[in-house]
Design an enzyme around this catalytic site. Structure first.
Site, PDB file in Angstrom:
ATOM      1  N   LYS A  15      -9.620 -12.715 -16.094  1.00  0.00           N
ATOM      2  CA  LYS A  15      -9.646 -12.883 -17.548  1.00  0.00           C
ATOM      3  C   LYS A  15      -9.158 -14.268 -17.994  1.00  0.00           C
ATOM      4  CE  LYS A  15     -10.199 -10.175 -21.218  1.00  0.00           C
ATOM      5  NZ  LYS A  15     -11.305  -9.215 -21.225  1.00  0.00           N
ATOM      6  N   VAL A  59     -14.118 -11.217 -25.481  1.00  0.00           N
ATOM      7  CA  VAL A  59     -14.092 -12.498 -24.776  1.00  0.00           C
ATOM      8  C   VAL A  59     -15.195 -12.594 -23.719  1.00  0.00           C
ATOM      9  CG1 VAL A  59     -12.625 -14.054 -23.449  1.00  0.00           C
ATOM     10  CG2 VAL A  59     -11.591 -12.414 -25.011  1.00  0.00           C
ATOM     11  N   ASP A  60     -15.312 -11.547 -22.900  1.00  0.00           N
ATOM     12  CA  ASP A  60     -16.209 -11.660 -21.751  1.00  0.00           C
ATOM     13  C   ASP A  60     -17.671 -11.802 -22.171  1.00  0.00           C
ATOM     14  OD1 ASP A  60     -13.832 -11.184 -20.503  1.00  0.00           O
ATOM     15  OD2 ASP A  60     -14.252  -9.064 -20.136  1.00  0.00           O
ATOM     16  N   SER A  61     -18.121 -10.923 -23.064  1.00  0.00           N
ATOM     17  CA  SER A  61     -19.539 -11.017 -23.415  1.00  0.00           C
ATOM     18  C   SER A  61     -19.811 -12.283 -24.223  1.00  0.00           C
ATOM     19  CB  SER A  61     -20.027  -9.761 -24.149  1.00  0.00           C
ATOM     20  OG  SER A  61     -19.394  -9.602 -25.382  1.00  0.00           O
ATOM     21  N   SER A  62     -18.819 -12.746 -24.993  1.00  0.00           N
ATOM     22  CA  SER A  62     -19.033 -13.980 -25.755  1.00  0.00           C
ATOM     23  C   SER A  62     -19.196 -15.180 -24.829  1.00  0.00           C
ATOM     24  CB  SER A  62     -17.845 -14.255 -26.683  1.00  0.00           C
ATOM     25  OG  SER A  62     -17.720 -13.213 -27.607  1.00  0.00           O
ATOM     26  N   CYS A 118       5.079  -6.508   1.796  1.00  0.00           N
ATOM     27  CA  CYS A 118       5.482  -5.098   1.735  1.00  0.00           C
ATOM     28  C   CYS A 118       4.802  -4.294   2.846  1.00  0.00           C
ATOM     29  CB  CYS A 118       5.185  -4.546   0.338  1.00  0.00           C
ATOM     30  SG  CYS A 118       6.046  -2.991   0.040  1.00  0.00           S
ATOM     31  N   TYR A 119       3.877  -3.405   2.498  1.00  0.00           N
ATOM     32  CA  TYR A 119       3.164  -2.643   3.538  1.00  0.00           C
ATOM     33  C   TYR A 119       2.516  -3.599   4.532  1.00  0.00           C
ATOM     34  CZ  TYR A 119      -0.011   0.752   5.675  1.00  0.00           C
ATOM     35  OH  TYR A 119      -0.683   1.552   6.561  1.00  0.00           O
ATOM     36  N   GLU A 161       4.448 -11.591  -5.787  1.00  0.00           N
ATOM     37  CA  GLU A 161       3.408 -11.720  -6.816  1.00  0.00           C
ATOM     38  C   GLU A 161       3.859 -11.234  -8.186  1.00  0.00           C
ATOM     39  OE1 GLU A 161       3.523  -9.669  -4.296  1.00  0.00           O
ATOM     40  OE2 GLU A 161       2.570  -7.737  -4.673  1.00  0.00           O
ATOM     41  N   SER A 193     -20.472  -7.944 -27.660  1.00  0.00           N
ATOM     42  CA  SER A 193     -19.525  -7.075 -28.368  1.00  0.00           C
ATOM     43  C   SER A 193     -18.600  -7.896 -29.251  1.00  0.00           C
ATOM     44  CB  SER A 193     -18.683  -6.307 -27.352  1.00  0.00           C
ATOM     45  OG  SER A 193     -17.785  -7.195 -26.716  1.00  0.00           O
ATOM     46  N   GLY A 194     -18.590  -9.203 -29.026  1.00  0.00           N
ATOM     47  CA  GLY A 194     -17.636 -10.036 -29.751  1.00  0.00           C
ATOM     48  C   GLY A 194     -16.340 -10.165 -28.974  1.00  0.00           C
ATOM     49  N   HIS A 208       7.962  -8.255  -3.197  1.00  0.00           N
ATOM     50  CA  HIS A 208       6.693  -8.606  -3.852  1.00  0.00           C
ATOM     51  C   HIS A 208       6.785  -9.960  -4.568  1.00  0.00           C
ATOM     52  CE1 HIS A 208       4.518  -4.832  -3.260  1.00  0.00           C
ATOM     53  NE2 HIS A 208       5.709  -4.269  -3.326  1.00  0.00           N
ATOM     54  N   GLY A 264       0.835  -1.193   0.000  1.00  0.00           N
ATOM     55  CA  GLY A 264       0.000   0.000   0.000  1.00  0.00           C
ATOM     56  C   GLY A 264       0.868   1.240   0.000  1.00  0.00           C
TER      57      GLY A 264
END
Ligand code: XMP
Length: 518
Positions: free
Chosen positions: A374, A230-233, A85-86, A175, A227-228, A173, A58
Site C-alpha cells: 500500500k 487509492v488502489d483503483s485510482s 522466531c519459528y 519486524e 472506486s475512488g 521479531h 509460525g
C-alpha cells in the site's frame, strides 16, 4: 513490471502473522522482496537467484509431527539466511541444535542482552535492547558451528550466528515496531550481510510500468472499475497515461459513500479533470437502497451490496461492448492473502471484490499494482500527480456506509451518517489529530433513546464515533482524542444532524472488537 532485473530477498513463510511486515521492512530498504510458502521447491528458490532468504515465524512447534519444515540444503545454497522466531528454531533444529518447550513462555516487550557486539546484525546497537518476543518454545542449544550472540532472562539463545556460512537466527521479531532497533537489524542483514545495493525504488516504477502497459496493450480497449480508493485510482491513472481514451473507467456510486465523495471522484477523473479517459459515473443509489430495504443482518448486507455492485458494473460493461483488458487494483497483500504467495491461505472475504462480472467479455486481466504494498502504491500515486487527499485516504470498506449503519439501511440513515461523519472529519482536522489516527469515522447505531431538545421530548438515534491507531489493521488501539474535541464533535452533531440525540465514543481496541461495526 519486470521485477526480474532487481536484486531480491525471499521471505519464506511458515504461517506467522507478521510475514507481510517482514517483506515490507525489506522493501523499505529499497530491496525487492517476495513471500513464498515453505512448500516452495528448493529448485524454484535457487532459480530465483535471491540475494538473501528470511524464514518467518509460525504457529507450529518445530518438533511436532507434520510441523512446517525446510530442506537442510536451503542452508547450503551459499545464500545468507536469517531465521526469525519459528524460522530461527527451525534453522537450529535442522542444523543439529535443540529446541524444546520453554519453562516460561515469553510474550511482549523483553530486554535482550547482546553478547557479541561485533555481530553484523547488532552493529551500532547498544545492549540491552528492547525486543518483541512471542514464543512458547525456545532454542535450548544452538547448532554446532553457531555462536550465541544474544540472550534474555528466560531465553539462553535469543540470537545466534554462523558468520562463516552467513546463517543468522533471531528468536524475537525485528519486524515489529515494538522491537526498538528491529529495522536496523533487518537492514544490517539485507544490506551488509546479503550485500544488496537497494535498487528497488518507486521513482522509476510509474514510468517503466506505463511503457510496459503501452507495449502490451497497443490499441486494445481497456475497462477499469473505479472506486475512488487509492488502489483503483492509481491503477486507472497508470492506464490512462498508457492508453488514453482507449480506457473507460466505470465509477459506481452505490449511495453508501461518504459525504461529497462521489463528486470528488468525478472532479478528479471526470471530463473536467486532468486525465484523458472515458469516465462513466453510474448513480445507482436507488438500486442499492431498494435491495437493502429491511435487511438487518451484516453478512447479508455485505453480500447484497457486493452482488448488486457486480450487476451494475455488468450493465455498464454491456453498453461498452467488447473490451480486451479488464483492470484490477489488486495489490501485493491481496495476492498473499489469497494464498498465492505465502502461507496465509485464510482469505478475508471482505477484501475480495466478490468475483468478476459474468458478462464482461475480455481477453485478459491486468493488475499493474500486484507487486506493490500500500505505501508503495501511495508513492506511485503521488509521483503520478494524483491529489494528495485521494492518495493518502484512509481505508474505506467496499460495502461503504452499509456496514456503518447497524440494522437496515435507508436513504435517511445514510444522510445522518454522512453528515455526522463529515463533522467528525472536519473537527479532527481542525484539532490536527487527523494524521495521528489511522482510520476514523462516524457510524449509526440502531439505538434509539429518549432525550430532550428545547422543551420537546425526543426519541432519536445515537451516533457512534470510532477512531483507531494501527499499523497493519490486524490489531488496533483506540485514538486518545482529547475530551474537548469529542465534546465539540458531540455538540455539532446534536445541533446540525437531525434525529440524533446522543453521541458515543467507542473505546474498544481490536481485538476484541473489529474496526468496522459490522
Ligand atoms: P475490520 O472491521 O475487519 O477491518 O477490523 C479491518 C480493515 O478492513 C477494512 N474493511 C473492509 N475493506 N471491504 C473492504 O475493502 C470490506 O468489506 C471491509 N470490511 C472491513 C476496514 O475498514 C479496516 O480498514
Amino acid at each position: 513490471m519486470n521485477t526480474a532485473k532487481h536484486e531480491r530477498v525471499l521471505v519464506i513463510d511458515f504461517g506467522g502473522q507478521y510475514n507481510q511486515l517482514v517483506a515490507r521492512r525489506v522493501r523499505e530498504c529499497n530491496v525487492y522482496c517476495e513471500i513464498y510458502s515453505y512448500r516452495t521447491p528448493l529448485e524454484e528458490i535457487r532459480g530465483m537467484n535471491p540475494k538473501g532468504i528470511i524464514l518467518t515465524g509460525g504457529p507450529d512447534s518445530v518438533y511436532a509431527e507434520n510441523a512446517a519444515s525446510c530442506s537442510p540444503e536451503l542452508f547450503s545454497l551459499g545464500v545468507p539466511v536469517l531465521g526469525l522466531c519459528y524460522g530461527a528454531q527451525l534453522m537450529m533444529q535442522v542444523l543439529g541444535g535443540r529446541v524444546e518447550r520453554a519453562p516460561e513462555r515469553e510474550y511482549g516487550k523483553t530486554e535482550v542482552i547482546i553478547d557479541k557486539a561485533g555481530s553484523p546484525l547488532f552493529e551500532g546497537i547498544d545492549s540491552p535492547t528492547v525486543c518483541w518476543m512471542s514464543h512458547n518454545d525456545y532454542i535450548s542449544q544452538a547448532a554446532p558451528g553457531f555462536e550465541i550472540t544474544a540472550h534474555t532472562g528466560n531465553c539462553p539463545v535469543a540470537a545466534a550466528e554462523n558468520a562463516g556460512r552467513n546463517l543468522y537466527a533471531i528468536q524475537f521479531h525485528p519486524e515489529v515496531l515494538h522491537t526498538e532497533h528491529g529495522f536496523e537489524m533487518l537492514r544490517h542483514f539485507v544490506m551488509d550481510v546479503c550485500g544488496c545495493s537497494g535498487d528497488w525504488r518507486m521513482d522509476d516504477f510509474a514510468e517503466s510500468m506505463i511503457a510496459e502497459l503501452k507495449k502490451k496493450i497497443g490499441s486494445g480497449k481497456v475497462l477499469c472499475g473505479l472506486s475512488g480508493g487509492v488502489d483503483s485510482s492509481v491503477a486507472a491513472v497508470l492506464l490512462s497515461k498508457a492508453v488514453g481514451k482507449n480506457l473507460t473507467c466505470v465509477f459506481v456510486d452505490h449511495g453508501l459513500l461518504r459525504k461529497s465523495e462521489g463528486d470528488m471522484v468525478e472532479e478528479v477523473f471526470g471530463p473536467d479533470g486532468p486525465y484523458d479517459l472515458n469516465f462513466v459515473r453510474v448513480n445507482a443509489q436507488d438500486r442499492f437502497y431498494i435491495k437493502l430495504a429491511g435487511v438487518q443482518e451484516p453478512e447479508r448486507k455485505r453480500k447484497i451490496i457486493g452482488e448488486e455492485f457486480i450487476r451494475v458494473f455488468e450493465d455498464e460493461a454491456k453498453k461498452i461492448g467488447h473490451v480486451d483488458y479488464l483492470v484490477q487494483g489488486t495489490i501485493y497483500p491481496d495476492v498473499v492473502e489469497s494464498g498465492l504467495g505465502g502461507e496465509s491461505a485464510v482469505i478475508k472475504s471482505h477484501h475480495n471484490v466478490g468475483g468478476l462480472p459474468d458478462y464482461v467479455d475480455f481477453r485478459e486481466i491486468i493488475e499493474p499494482l500486484r507487486d506493490l504494498f500500500k505505501d508503495e502504491v501511495r508513492q506511485v500515486g503521488l509521483r503520478l500527480g494524483i491529489p494528495e487527499k485521494l492518495v493518502m485516504r484512509q481505508p474505506f470498506p467496499g460495502p461503504g456506509l452499509g456496514i456503518r449503519i447497524i440494522g437496515d439501511v435507508t436513504a435517511e440513515k445514510v444522510k445522518m451518517v454522512q453528515d455526522a461523519d463529515a463533522i467528525f472529519r472536519e473537527e479532527m482536522e481542525r484539532a490536527g489529530i487527523n494524521g495521528e489516527a489511522s482510520q476514523y469515522y462516524a457510524a449509526l447505531t440502531n439505538v434509539r433513546s429518549v432525550g430532550v431538545m428545547g422543551d420537546e421530548r425526543t426519541y432519536d438515534y445515537a451516533i457512534a464515533l470510532r477512531s483507531v491507531n494501527t499499523v497493519d489493521f490486524m490489531t488496533a488501539d483506540v485514538t486518545e482524542i482529547p475530551y474537548s474535541v469529542l465534546k465539540t464533535v458531540m455538540n455539532r452533531i446534536i445541533n446540525e444532524v437531525d434525529h440524533v440525540n446522543r453521541v458515543f465514543y467507542d473505546i474498544t481496541s481490536k481485538p476484541p472488537a473489529t474496526i468496522e461495526l459490522e
